[in-house]
Design an enzyme around this catalytic site. Structure first.
Site, PDB file in Angstrom:
ATOM      1  N   LYS A  37       0.833  -1.231   0.000  1.00 30.47           N
ATOM      2  CA  LYS A  37       0.000   0.000   0.000  1.00 30.47           C
ATOM      3  C   LYS A  37       0.852   1.259   0.000  1.00 30.47           C
ATOM      4  O   LYS A  37       0.460   2.275  -0.565  1.00 30.47           O
ATOM      5  CB  LYS A  37      -0.977   0.006   1.170  1.00 30.47           C
ATOM      6  N   GLY A  64      -6.053  -6.777   4.170  1.00 31.13           N
ATOM      7  CA  GLY A  64      -5.495  -8.138   4.202  1.00 31.13           C
ATOM      8  C   GLY A  64      -6.257  -9.082   3.297  1.00 31.13           C
ATOM      9  O   GLY A  64      -6.294  -8.927   2.084  1.00 31.13           O
ATOM     10  N   LYS A  93      -3.974   3.059   2.997  1.00 29.34           N
ATOM     11  CA  LYS A  93      -5.047   2.163   2.533  1.00 29.34           C
ATOM     12  C   LYS A  93      -6.263   2.977   2.098  1.00 29.34           C
ATOM     13  O   LYS A  93      -6.903   2.675   1.083  1.00 29.34           O
ATOM     14  CB  LYS A  93      -5.415   1.173   3.644  1.00 29.34           C
TER      15      LYS A  93
END
Ligand code: NAP
Ligand code: HSE
Length: 445
Positions: free
Chosen positions: A105, A134, A205
């Site tokens: 990321k 994840g 993220k």
């Protein structure tokens, strides 16, 4: 089904890389049966080949160039992390027209726009399911399942380490230091936990997720970031008393009351008071959850393990399969939602944010104090929703907790500065935001 062999290179074989090697070995038959694909891990590139790792009999070495150039290698999997060597190697693979699968990321949040453009230029693709949440298939959901939805908001817990720490502080009453020490002992938090606890990992993220959700390029620097490292356990206790749980949230939402389309987007990461009845309040420990609000679907929740060896490897292998099948390249080429083909996001200035707030001031326990604090808030058009004060046990200062109705961030901060300067107040006042989840769209009930 006739089997097709896909040669791959693993760049990095640490936590995630060794999980990928394990799934490819252990699930070889299942993957072949379901997809007709057999993955041949031709190279595993690491820093220190002498290290013991779960890579079995794989060819572990340090020559990244040879591993990428190998004509039998069809897909390059980058699991080194960071924006240094990983960036150079991803560029090398893309320039050769080789598709890349990555969980990185940091790299995508910083250089996604250029890397996507490079991939398209060389008729290649980048897949990055494991970069956010994840093992949760949130990228797949945004790029496929929700593609027909106008998204009004995306609100998530996307950092397992912070959620582990906050859960301990909330449920067990631990201090931040105690909770961090345990998270490090259990392998959630790194020796230097800064990326996680400062909120930066969450913001990276969010940059990736918001870009896809809003068809706009977002980078980490577009996001207002506050971490959990300065959170006072006192506020966790008061929040609980008021019916809230504090979570580190990644929030991307169209400005309230704005029409969809070009309306500004509010982007922020901060500890947030979440009502105990909100589904996000129940997300504990290392779990992640992302609420997405689509105009047609309404509220949708993605919940699962947001980090760790096997959950993250699950997402990487899924990308590998989509890449080998050709579906990843097709979507990458066809969909105009990746950062190289979208305009920079129209971002709501943080001081224009409309939110509800939680304030805690330490005030002298004497007549007229509450009135003076309330007068300052009134002056800046901040309306009080609730007030909480307990009898003071010792000294002559007492915490007063105030929650507000919707107010503007800029006005609230000006009010706080003035409150902090009152002679009856011991600064600084604590300020947290309260989230009221958007109501479901009424387009389809
Ligand atoms: P890690 O355990 O630190 O593994 C990194 C690997 O890269 C190691 O095998 C290391 O080699 C190798 N490496 C480092 N520098 C290198 C270089 N210059 N050349 C070649 N190899 C090099 O990291 P990880 O936890 O697996 O994370 C990998 C990626 O997945 C990161 O982008 C991370 O953000 C992302 N991710 C991780 C998780 C998670 O739960 N861990 C979850 C989601 C996403 P040595 O083994 O020889 O040191
Ligand atoms: N450090 C991250 C977390 C895992 O704790 O969620 C990698 O995304």
């Amino acid at each position: 089904m006739a089997e097709r062999t896909i040669g791959i290179t693993l760049l990095g074989c640490g936590v995630v890389g060794s999980g990928v090697a394990r799934i490819l070995a252990e699930q070889r038959d299942l993957i072949a049966r379901r997809t007709g694909l057999v993955f041949d891990v031709r190279h595993v590139v690491v820093r220190d080949p002498a290290k013991v790792r779960g890579a079995g009999k794989l060819h572990v070495h340090t020559d990244a160039n040879a591993a990428i150039n190998d004509p039998q290698v069809h897909v390059v999997v980058e699991l080194i992390g960071g924006t240094g060597a990983a960036a150079d190697l991803v560029r090398k693979a893309l320039a050769l027209g080789k598709p890349v699968v990555t969980a990185n990321k940091s790299l995508l949040a910083a250089q996604g726009r250029e890397l996507f453009a490079l991939a398209k230029k060389h008729n290649s693709a980048i897949s990055f399911e494991a970069s956010c949440g994840g093992g949760i298939p949130i990228i797949q959901a945004l790029t496929h399942g929700l593609i027909a939805n106008e998204i009004s908001a995306l609100v998530g817990i996307v950092n397992g380490t912070c959620n582990v720490i906050l859960t301990r502080m909330t449920v067990n009453g631990w201090t931040y230091k105690e909770a961090l020490a345990e998270a490090q002992r259990l392998g959630y938090a790194e020796a230097d936990p800064t990326m996680d606890v400062s909120g930066r990992d969450t913001a990276q993220k969010l940059a990736i997720l918001a870009s896809l959700a809003f068809d706009a390029t977002v980078s980490e620097s577009d996001i207002h970031i506050e971490g959990i490292d300065t959170l006072d356990p006192l506020d966790i206790r008061f929040a609980k008393e008021l019916g809230y749980v504090i979570k580190l949230l990644a929030i991307a939402e169209r400005a309230q009351g704005s029409a969809a389309g070009g309306a500004p987007i509010s982007l922020r990461v901060h500890p947030t008071l979440v009502h105990k009845q909100d589904v996000l309040a129940d997300v504990s420990g290392s779990f992640n959850a992302i609420s997405v609000y689509g105009h047609a679907l309404g509220h949708c929740l993605f919940y699962g393990r947001g980090a760790g060896q096997m959950p993250t490897a699950s997402a990487v292998v899924s990308d590998l399969i989509q890449t080998a099948l050709g579906t990843a390249a097709l979507a990458f080429k066809q969909l105009q939602i990746f950062a190289d083909g979208t305009p920079p996001a129209n971002i709501l200035p943080f001081e224009d944010l409309q939110s509800r707030y939680y304030l805690r001031v330490l005030a002298k326990d004497q007549p007229g104090v509450m009135a003076r604090v309330a007068a300052v808030l009134g002056k800046y058009e901040v309306s009080i929703s609730a007030i909480l004060q307990h009898e003071s046990a010792e000294n002559n200062h007492v915490p007063i907790v105030i929650t507000t109705h919707l107010a503007k961030e800029g006005a609230l901060q000006r009010a706080i500065r003035e409150i902090n300067s009152l002679p009856v107040i011991q600064p600084p006042a604590a300020c947290l935001r309260i989230i009221d989840q958007p109501k479901e769209s009424s387009a389809i009930q």
